[in-house]
Design a protein around this motif. Structure first.
Motif, mmCIF file in Angstrom:
data_model
loop_
_atom_site.group_PDB
_atom_site.id
_atom_site.type_symbol
_atom_site.label_atom_id
_atom_site.label_comp_id
_atom_site.label_asym_id
_atom_site.label_seq_id
_atom_site.Cartn_x
_atom_site.Cartn_y
_atom_site.Cartn_z
ATOM 1 N N TYR A 163 -0.234 -15.505 -12.456
ATOM 2 C CA TYR A 163 0.332 -14.877 -11.271
ATOM 3 C C TYR A 163 0.246 -13.359 -11.279
ATOM 4 O O TYR A 163 0.512 -12.728 -10.271
ATOM 5 C CB TYR A 163 1.801 -15.304 -11.123
ATOM 6 N N GLY A 164 -0.127 -12.780 -12.394
ATOM 7 C CA GLY A 164 -0.258 -11.343 -12.431
ATOM 8 C C GLY A 164 -1.605 -10.900 -11.880
ATOM 9 O O GLY A 164 -2.561 -11.664 -11.831
ATOM 10 N N SER A 165 -1.687 -9.667 -11.462
ATOM 11 C CA SER A 165 -2.952 -9.114 -10.989
ATOM 12 C C SER A 165 -3.129 -7.733 -11.580
ATOM 13 O O SER A 165 -2.183 -6.959 -11.697
ATOM 14 C CB SER A 165 -2.995 -9.047 -9.455
ATOM 15 N N MET A 166 -4.356 -7.442 -11.983
ATOM 16 C CA MET A 166 -4.666 -6.144 -12.562
ATOM 17 C C MET A 166 -5.073 -5.186 -11.460
ATOM 18 O O MET A 166 -6.023 -5.452 -10.718
ATOM 19 C CB MET A 166 -5.806 -6.287 -13.572
ATOM 20 N N LEU A 167 -4.328 -4.097 -11.328
ATOM 21 C CA LEU A 167 -4.622 -3.077 -10.332
ATOM 22 C C LEU A 167 -5.190 -1.847 -11.031
ATOM 23 O O LEU A 167 -4.771 -1.503 -12.132
ATOM 24 C CB LEU A 167 -3.356 -2.684 -9.570
ATOM 25 N N ARG A 168 -6.131 -1.222 -10.365
ATOM 26 C CA ARG A 168 -6.708 0.016 -10.885
ATOM 27 C C ARG A 168 -6.711 1.034 -9.758
ATOM 28 O O ARG A 168 -6.957 0.681 -8.611
ATOM 29 C CB ARG A 168 -8.131 -0.212 -11.401
ATOM 30 N N PRO A 291 3.485 -0.608 0.315
ATOM 31 C CA PRO A 291 3.485 -0.431 -1.145
ATOM 32 C C PRO A 291 2.042 -0.336 -1.649
ATOM 33 O O PRO A 291 1.154 -0.984 -1.106
ATOM 34 C CB PRO A 291 4.153 -1.716 -1.670
ATOM 35 N N TRP A 292 1.821 0.456 -2.663
ATOM 36 C CA TRP A 292 0.450 0.596 -3.170
ATOM 37 C C TRP A 292 -0.020 -0.694 -3.836
ATOM 38 O O TRP A 292 -1.215 -0.957 -3.888
ATOM 39 C CB TRP A 292 0.346 1.770 -4.139
ATOM 40 N N THR A 293 0.915 -1.516 -4.311
ATOM 41 C CA THR A 293 0.542 -2.772 -4.986
ATOM 42 C C THR A 293 0.203 -3.887 -4.022
ATOM 43 O O THR A 293 -0.267 -4.940 -4.439
ATOM 44 C CB THR A 293 1.707 -3.247 -5.884
ATOM 45 N N ASP A 294 0.429 -3.679 -2.732
ATOM 46 C CA ASP A 294 0.198 -4.755 -1.760
ATOM 47 C C ASP A 294 -0.434 -4.164 -0.513
ATOM 48 O O ASP A 294 0.109 -4.219 0.575
ATOM 49 C CB ASP A 294 1.519 -5.449 -1.404
ATOM 50 N N SER A 295 -1.635 -3.601 -0.697
ATOM 51 C CA SER A 295 -2.300 -2.938 0.419
ATOM 52 C C SER A 295 -3.531 -3.670 0.890
ATOM 53 O O SER A 295 -4.480 -3.093 1.374
ATOM 54 C CB SER A 295 -2.668 -1.511 0.018
#
Length: 300
Positions: A163-168, A291-295
């Motif tokens: 369920y995690g996601s790697m964001l860069r 949110p930057w995590t859900d764009s």
């Protein structure tokens, strides 16, 4: 080989300074050991200074605030560690005079890093001190390059499971030291990076080995671009966001804006609300707050 025995806490402190380039005593405390008393961090930094691995300057008109930075000796030692390979900034500053000239911008970049580190800790996300890498060099041809203020690695969601996601993210910290138009020109540079395919002399692309963009050698998806704005009041922030929007409109024919989230927020909002709050304004539609995590882009 340098024969200094550096304990785990000292190792992290030196690694952070070698990577971030400089930080105040309080910033170092918040990065490496927020759970202990700040006196322990002061003693750790003093010990590293006595060993010739770090040094400090005292900032004028800042309540005798001390800014710490690595010595060439400290950078050499840290660069030998496996966790630091490929993480060394492209332009390490170890001279006190050079540190004084760069201290304002660099400490603001460090403060931006802390906003992400502390927000991740509160939320149960994963962002470690060395997941913030300043000034990573990205060539775009013709001897030019994109060098963001920082490259951020951030795991959003559970650290294990599916369920995690790697964001860069490429992070640009602007303190209003350049005009809005020059800030917006950074979008053109990132668009060039997005489409840049290096030419290898004497080698032609084939079906088996097609030509690919340079960034794909490093990232499964192009990192999102985050602009953090500081140094002015609300009117100055709006001027710069307007310039970013105009710059984005010039790039509309390319797929860059479609493929890559590009967001902006004031540093004051970042520090006050945390990066995960809906404080980010897409440059193509700055009336939104996300949110930057859900764009709209999930990176894996």
């Amino acid at each position: 080989m340098i024969g200094v025995d550096v304990g785990s806490g000292d190792r992290l402190a030196l690694g952070v300074l070698a990577q971030y380039r400089m930080a105040t005593t309080e910033q170092m405390h918040r990065v490496i050991a927020p759970e202990v008393r700040i006196e322990q961090t002061r003693r750790r930094l003093a010990r590293l200074r006595a060993e010739g691995l770090v040094d400090r300057i005292t900032l004028p008109q800042a309540g005798r605030t001390r800014a710490w930075f690595p010595t060439p000796y400290g950078v050499q030692l840290a660069s030998e560690w496996p966790e630091m390979r490929g993480h060394r900034p492209s332009r390490t500053v170890s001279d006190p005079t050079a540190v004084r000239l760069k201290v304002g911008h660099t400490l603001t970049v460090t403060e931006t890093a802390l906003a992400f580190l502390e927000d991740a800790s509160r939320r149960g996300d994963v962002c470690r001190p060395l997941d913030w890498i300043p000034e990573v060099y990205h060539p775009i041809g013709g001897g030019e390059a994109v060098i963001p203020d920082a490259l951020l690695y951030y795991r959003h969601g559970p650290a294990n499971g599916d369920y995690g996601s790697m964001l860069r993210a490429f992070v640009e910290v602007d303190r209003a030291t350049m005009g809005p138009e020059r800030l917006a020109a950074k979008l053109t540079a990132y668009e060039r990076l997005h489409r840049y395919v290096p030419v290898i002399p004497g080698r032609r692309p084939t079906l088996q080995e097609p030509a690919v963009e340079e960034w794909r050698r490093r990232y499964p998806l192009f990192p999102r671009v985050l602009f953090v704005l500081d140094g002015t009041g609300p009117a100055g922030v709006e001027n710069r966001i307007t310039a970013l929007r105009a710059g984005a409109e010039l790039l509309a024919p390319s797929r860059f804006l479609h493929d890559v989230p590009i967001l902006a927020t004031p540093l004051a909002d970042l520090v006050h609300h945390g990066p995960s709050a809906p404080i980010w304004r897409p440059v193509h539609d700055p009336d939104q707050r996300v949110p930057w995590t859900d764009s709209g882009h999930r990176q894996t």
